[in-house]
Write a protein that holds these residues in place. Structure first.
Motif, PDB file in Angstrom:
ATOM      1  N   ASP A 115      -5.998   0.802   3.210  1.00  0.00           N
ATOM      2  CA  ASP A 115      -4.959   1.523   2.471  1.00  0.00           C
ATOM      3  C   ASP A 115      -3.592   1.100   3.006  1.00  0.00           C
ATOM      4  O   ASP A 115      -3.084   1.690   3.954  1.00  0.00           O
ATOM      5  CB  ASP A 115      -5.162   3.033   2.650  1.00  0.00           C
ATOM      6  N   TYR A 129       8.264   2.143  -4.515  1.00  0.00           N
ATOM      7  CA  TYR A 129       7.808   1.894  -5.894  1.00  0.00           C
ATOM      8  C   TYR A 129       8.978   1.467  -6.765  1.00  0.00           C
ATOM      9  O   TYR A 129       8.882   0.507  -7.543  1.00  0.00           O
ATOM     10  CB  TYR A 129       7.126   3.157  -6.440  1.00  0.00           C
ATOM     11  N   ALA A 156       0.372  -0.960  -9.624  1.00  0.00           N
ATOM     12  CA  ALA A 156      -0.727  -0.106 -10.095  1.00  0.00           C
ATOM     13  C   ALA A 156      -1.355   0.623  -8.893  1.00  0.00           C
ATOM     14  O   ALA A 156      -1.632   1.834  -8.965  1.00  0.00           O
ATOM     15  CB  ALA A 156      -1.772  -0.935 -10.822  1.00  0.00           C
ATOM     16  N   LEU A 157      -1.563  -0.091  -7.805  1.00  0.00           N
ATOM     17  CA  LEU A 157      -2.114   0.516  -6.589  1.00  0.00           C
ATOM     18  C   LEU A 157      -1.148   1.547  -6.033  1.00  0.00           C
ATOM     19  O   LEU A 157      -1.564   2.649  -5.623  1.00  0.00           O
ATOM     20  CB  LEU A 157      -2.394  -0.571  -5.540  1.00  0.00           C
ATOM     21  N   GLU A 159       1.077   3.307  -7.745  1.00  0.00           N
ATOM     22  CA  GLU A 159       1.066   4.492  -8.609  1.00  0.00           C
ATOM     23  C   GLU A 159      -0.106   5.406  -8.259  1.00  0.00           C
ATOM     24  O   GLU A 159       0.033   6.626  -8.192  1.00  0.00           O
ATOM     25  CB  GLU A 159       0.953   4.071 -10.085  1.00  0.00           C
ATOM     26  N   GLN A 160      -1.244   4.777  -8.010  1.00  0.00           N
ATOM     27  CA  GLN A 160      -2.432   5.560  -7.646  1.00  0.00           C
ATOM     28  C   GLN A 160      -2.178   6.314  -6.325  1.00  0.00           C
ATOM     29  O   GLN A 160      -2.487   7.496  -6.196  1.00  0.00           O
ATOM     30  CB  GLN A 160      -3.634   4.622  -7.518  1.00  0.00           C
ATOM     31  N   LYS A 161      -1.613   5.639  -5.343  1.00  0.00           N
ATOM     32  CA  LYS A 161      -1.347   6.264  -4.040  1.00  0.00           C
ATOM     33  C   LYS A 161      -0.279   7.348  -4.161  1.00  0.00           C
ATOM     34  O   LYS A 161      -0.353   8.375  -3.490  1.00  0.00           O
ATOM     35  CB  LYS A 161      -0.907   5.215  -2.995  1.00  0.00           C
ATOM     36  N   GLU A 163       0.211   9.242  -6.749  1.00  0.00           N
ATOM     37  CA  GLU A 163      -0.441  10.413  -7.350  1.00  0.00           C
ATOM     38  C   GLU A 163      -1.304  11.151  -6.324  1.00  0.00           C
ATOM     39  O   GLU A 163      -1.396  12.366  -6.354  1.00  0.00           O
ATOM     40  CB  GLU A 163      -1.283   9.999  -8.568  1.00  0.00           C
ATOM     41  N   GLU A 164      -1.930  10.394  -5.425  1.00  0.00           N
ATOM     42  CA  GLU A 164      -2.739  11.036  -4.383  1.00  0.00           C
ATOM     43  C   GLU A 164      -1.865  11.823  -3.412  1.00  0.00           C
ATOM     44  O   GLU A 164      -2.261  12.880  -2.921  1.00  0.00           O
ATOM     45  CB  GLU A 164      -3.535   9.986  -3.595  1.00  0.00           C
ATOM     46  N   ARG A 166       1.167  13.078  -4.119  1.00  0.00           N
ATOM     47  CA  ARG A 166       2.116  13.979  -4.787  1.00  0.00           C
ATOM     48  C   ARG A 166       1.861  15.404  -4.293  1.00  0.00           C
ATOM     49  O   ARG A 166       0.729  15.872  -4.290  1.00  0.00           O
ATOM     50  CB  ARG A 166       1.942  13.905  -6.300  1.00  0.00           C
TER      51      ARG A 166
END
Length: 187
Positions: A115, A129, A156-157, A159-161, A163-164, A166
């Motif tokens: 990660d 970002y 994209a990766l 954005e996923q992180k 959201e995790e 947030r």
């Protein structure tokens, strides 16, 4: 007659006087020899006592020296044993600490490989970002499509992180509670 008495003296003939003189000399020499023998005997006894005392003293001192040397060796061996024990204990502790620190570093490295954005906070990740989004737009304008494609995958990766990471808001938390409640009611 070889001798004659006077009122206050004894008169002797020369031969008798020589004989008496020789006899007295012989007796005096014998007495000297006797006294000399006695003196030597006393000196020998004193010397023997002195030599015996000196020999005993020397033996006692040698024994004491050997005992001191042996006790010093025993003390040195014990001190060495004690210091070696402390050293070995210190080495074991140091090795354990080193292995613990290496393990922690390896875990951190492995987490960063798995990660790459895990150590960023939510706000830092949002700033990164935005920065990467600007560099993607710059790459598209410059028509560097390979760089743009790799940046798009990274975004994209990210954005996923994001959201995790947030933070939960009240409305988001209530919607999650409602979903869980529905699943419980259905079951």
């Amino acid at each position: 007659v070889d001798w004659q008495l006077g009122h206050s003296k004894i008169f002797l003939r020369r031969e008798l006087a020589d004989k008496l003189e020789t006899l007295s000399r012989v007796r005096v020499q014998a007495a000297f020899r006797k006294i000399g023998r006695f003196g030597r005997y006393v000196a020998e006894k004193r010397c023997a006592r002195l030599l015996t005392a000196w020999g005993r003293f020397r033996l006692r001192m040698l024994k004491k020296y050997r005992e001191q040397k042996a006790s010093a060796r025993i003390m040195a061996s014990y001190r060495m044993y004690r210091q070696r024990k402390v050293y070995m204990y210190t080495m074991v502790v140091a090795i354990k600490l080193q292995s613990f620190v290496r393990r922690k570093r390896a875990i951190i490295r492995a987490q960063r490989i798995r990660d790459p954005y895990g150590h960023y906070s939510f706000k830092e990740l949002e700033r990164l970002y935005e920065k990467e989004k600007k560099s993607l737009e710059a790459a598209v304008k410059a028509r560097n499509f390979q760089k743009a494609a790799s940046l798009e995958a990274e975004l994209a990766l990210m954005e996923q992180k994001i959201e995790e990471k947030r933070p939960l808001t009240r409305s988001l938390l209530e919607s999650q509670i409602a979903e869980v409640q529905e699943k419980l009611d259905d079951a």
